[in-house]
Write an enzyme that holds these catalytic residues in place. Structure first.
Site, PDB file in Angstrom:
ATOM      1  N   CYS A 273      43.228  43.320  42.672  1.00  0.00           N
ATOM      2  CA  CYS A 273      42.169  42.339  42.361  1.00  0.00           C
ATOM      3  C   CYS A 273      40.881  43.125  42.188  1.00  0.00           C
ATOM      4  O   CYS A 273      40.011  43.128  43.055  1.00  0.00           O
ATOM      5  CB  CYS A 273      42.051  41.302  43.477  1.00  0.00           C
ATOM      6  SG  CYS A 273      43.595  40.439  43.849  1.00  0.00           S
ATOM      7  N   ALA A 274      40.748  43.817  41.060  1.00  0.00           N
ATOM      8  CA  ALA A 274      39.822  44.938  40.951  1.00  0.00           C
ATOM      9  C   ALA A 274      38.410  44.591  40.507  1.00  0.00           C
ATOM     10  O   ALA A 274      37.478  45.343  40.775  1.00  0.00           O
ATOM     11  CB  ALA A 274      40.395  45.982  39.994  1.00  0.00           C
TER      12      ALA A 274
ATOM     13  N   PRO B 168      34.611  43.406  40.196  1.00  0.00           N
ATOM     14  CA  PRO B 168      34.047  44.051  39.006  1.00  0.00           C
ATOM     15  C   PRO B 168      34.225  45.567  38.945  1.00  0.00           C
ATOM     16  O   PRO B 168      33.728  46.197  38.014  1.00  0.00           O
ATOM     17  CB  PRO B 168      32.558  43.695  39.109  1.00  0.00           C
ATOM     18  CG  PRO B 168      32.306  43.663  40.581  1.00  0.00           C
ATOM     19  CD  PRO B 168      33.568  43.079  41.193  1.00  0.00           C
TER      20      PRO B 168
ATOM     21  N   LYS C 178      35.645  49.073  44.026  1.00  0.00           N
ATOM     22  CA  LYS C 178      36.698  49.824  44.707  1.00  0.00           C
ATOM     23  C   LYS C 178      37.547  50.607  43.718  1.00  0.00           C
ATOM     24  O   LYS C 178      38.002  51.715  44.006  1.00  0.00           O
ATOM     25  CB  LYS C 178      37.526  48.870  45.561  1.00  0.00           C
ATOM     26  CG  LYS C 178      36.690  48.210  46.666  1.00  0.00           C
ATOM     27  CD  LYS C 178      37.427  47.106  47.391  1.00  0.00           C
ATOM     28  CE  LYS C 178      36.574  46.516  48.517  1.00  0.00           C
ATOM     29  NZ  LYS C 178      35.384  45.799  48.010  1.00  0.00           N
TER      30      LYS C 178
ATOM     31  N   ASP D 287      42.811  42.549  37.096  1.00  0.00           N
ATOM     32  CA  ASP D 287      42.209  41.311  37.589  1.00  0.00           C
ATOM     33  C   ASP D 287      42.728  40.160  36.744  1.00  0.00           C
ATOM     34  O   ASP D 287      42.913  40.297  35.528  1.00  0.00           O
ATOM     35  CB  ASP D 287      40.680  41.360  37.535  1.00  0.00           C
ATOM     36  CG  ASP D 287      40.058  40.385  38.534  1.00  0.00           C
ATOM     37  OD1 ASP D 287      39.778  40.803  39.673  1.00  0.00           O
ATOM     38  OD2 ASP D 287      39.895  39.201  38.172  1.00  0.00           O
TER      39      ASP D 287
ATOM     40  N   CYS E 208      36.281  40.226  52.679  1.00  0.00           N
ATOM     41  CA  CYS E 208      34.889  40.241  53.140  1.00  0.00           C
ATOM     42  C   CYS E 208      34.626  38.954  53.925  1.00  0.00           C
ATOM     43  O   CYS E 208      33.613  38.294  53.725  1.00  0.00           O
ATOM     44  CB  CYS E 208      33.916  40.418  51.984  1.00  0.00           C
ATOM     45  SG  CYS E 208      34.030  39.170  50.686  1.00  0.00           S
TER      46      CYS E 208
END
Length: 469
Positions: free
Chosen positions: A116-117, A119, A122, A140, A238
């Site tokens: 789930c890259a 924007p 990471k 994504d 997060c």
């Protein structure tokens, strides 16, 4: 500093749950919302060392203790307007959000997936750690967010990447036990970002964690199924919500018994996971929470897991034959700019592919990738025009310092760099250019920024309109 009362902004249900979770630390947690948020950047160590970065950065930075290549910067600075940013030498990222990628031990030559890259915070960190070797698949499910992901991958000069816009279920079917390392920074309720984004706090409901945990459990099983035996999976969110953190990891351990929690690096302020917040498995204490009252950052959760078995690095590769005409025009262009290496590595002609007059440099990996939705398959080098090759901006940014001789290098404080980034024509003194005419690579402090053509003392700007500041 925030001008609202946190108890008025946040849901009473959220505050009640956090009080039960934190006990005596709850008051310190609430007080942390009154402190100004922190700002951070992460240096692209595939392009520049931290020591060199500290010498040339034109604004104040302070090292982040738990991120080897991370720095705090003052809130009144705008680093995105600095030419060093446009050269891909650093990425702007909240300090706690840098932590997951820094805790995944990536080795050059491995197959890496950021599931789930977008924007790209990471993904760019993982790609920099690969340093041009192996494969990064940055995926994504959102097509709009994937465009931002591609831009950041290209800005960072990552040549060995596939940027895909796929469902995790489809990826799982195409890549069973394929990846050495996987990062799953799952969609979450964002409780760790409340201080940064008011809207997340205002929109929070107790039901949101319930809904998201269902998705997270599905994603983590799919990620585990794409991991090679012996490979490592880092799951992160997060949020502070136990159902999205220890609860999801518990679900994985129960449904994939070959997955085992392993210790994360220990830093001051890292808080161990709480088994009671999951299924009671003592191994859950190996998870890590980042709380804003214990660290200079927002909030995050991490769990590092290993699949039992043995993994090996990538073996031999095979490629299609390059197009002879493509090679002819590329070689002429390479001679003009004095290209010696690409990303510090010898250029491999077997990795060149031409598709409808567009030239790509494929990652060093084989496999059947047909049927996948790509935004980019490898590095976009440029276009074949009539009797010439026209280089792309991603090609310029994939070059490292000293990769080419045909350069014009200006100081970070030279105002001509700002004009170049706006698309303007520049005046170049004869002593500043490598040659008297033709293609040159414009650099900031020696680091490539983009291409242009020199005619006399006039540098014709080739910085693309879509990239301009």
């Amino acid at each position: 500093m925030s001008d609202y009362n946190i108890t008025d902004l946040l849901s009473p249900a959220f505050l009640e749950r956090m009080q039960k979770m934190l006990g005596d630390e709850y008051e310190d947690f609430i007080k942390s919302y009154e402190a100004p948020r922190t700002y951070g950047l992460r240096v692209n160590t595939a392009k520049i060392s931290c020591e060199e970065f500290e010498k040339i950065v034109p604004f104040p930075v302070t090292p982040i203790p738990w991120i080897p290549n991370g720095y705090f910067y003052p809130g009144d600075v705008r680093p995105s307007f600095c030419p060093l940013y446009q050269a891909g030498l650093y990425y702007l990222q909240e300090p706690s959000a840098m932590t997951p990628a820094s805790c995944l031990p990536v080795t050059p030559g491995e197959n890496i997936l950021d599931l789930c890259a977008a924007p790209g915070g990471k993904a760019t960190a993982l790609g920099a750690m690969l340093n041009g070797s192996g494969l990064l698949v940055a995926n994504d499910i959102s097509s709009s967010r994937t465009r931002a992901l591609l831009r950041n991958i290209e800005l960072f000069g990552i040549a060995n990447a596939f940027v895909t816009n796929e469902t995790p279920a489809h990826l799982k079917n195409r890549f069973p036990e394929f990846f050495h390392k996987i990062l799953l920074d799952a969609p979450c309720s964002g409780e760790g970002m409340f201080r940064k984004e008011d809207a997340l706090a205002r929109d929070w409901t107790p039901e949101k964690s319930e809904e998201l945990s269902v998705l997270q459990k599905e994603l983590i099983l799919q990620a585990a199924d794409m991991l090679r035996p012996g490979g490592q999976l880092l799951y992160s969110t997060c949020t502070f919500a136990p159902k999205e953190d220890e609860g999801v990891v518990s679900y994985l351990l129960e449904n994939r018994p070959d997955m085992k929690l392993i210790e994360l690096p220990a830093y001051e302020g890292f808080t161990p996971g709480v088994p009671a917040w999951g299924n009671g498995d003592p191994a859950l204490s190996r998870c890590v929470h980042l709380f804003p009252h214990k660290m200079q950052g927002e909030g995050h959760f991490m769990a590092l897991l290993r699949k039992e078995g043995r993994t090996d690095l990538i073996g031999q590769f095979s490629y299609a034959k390059p197009n002879p005409d493509t090679r002819k025009w590329l070689e002429l262009f390479f001679q003009e700019i004095g290209l010696k290496t690409l990303g510090g590595q010898a250029f491999d002609w077997n990795r060149v592919e031409t598709r409808k007059d567009k030239v790509y440099y494929l990652p060093p990996v084989t496999g059947d990738f047909r049927g996948l939705t790509f935004l980019r398959n490898g590095l976009y080098l440029g276009d074949l025009k009539k009797n010439r090759f026209e280089p792309s901006e991603p090609f310029a940014l994939a070059l490292r310092k000293d990769d080419a001789d045909g350069i014009i290098s200006l100081s970070v404080n030279d105002q001509r760099l700002t004009r170049y980034l706006k698309g303007e024509t520049l005046n170049i003194e004869p002593t500043e250019a490598a040659h008297t005419k033709g293609w040159h690579l414009l650099c900031v402090e020696g680091y490539p920024l983009g291409f242009g053509k020199l005619v006399g003392q006039t540098f014709k700007n080739k910085y693309p309109a879509g990239w301009r500041v």
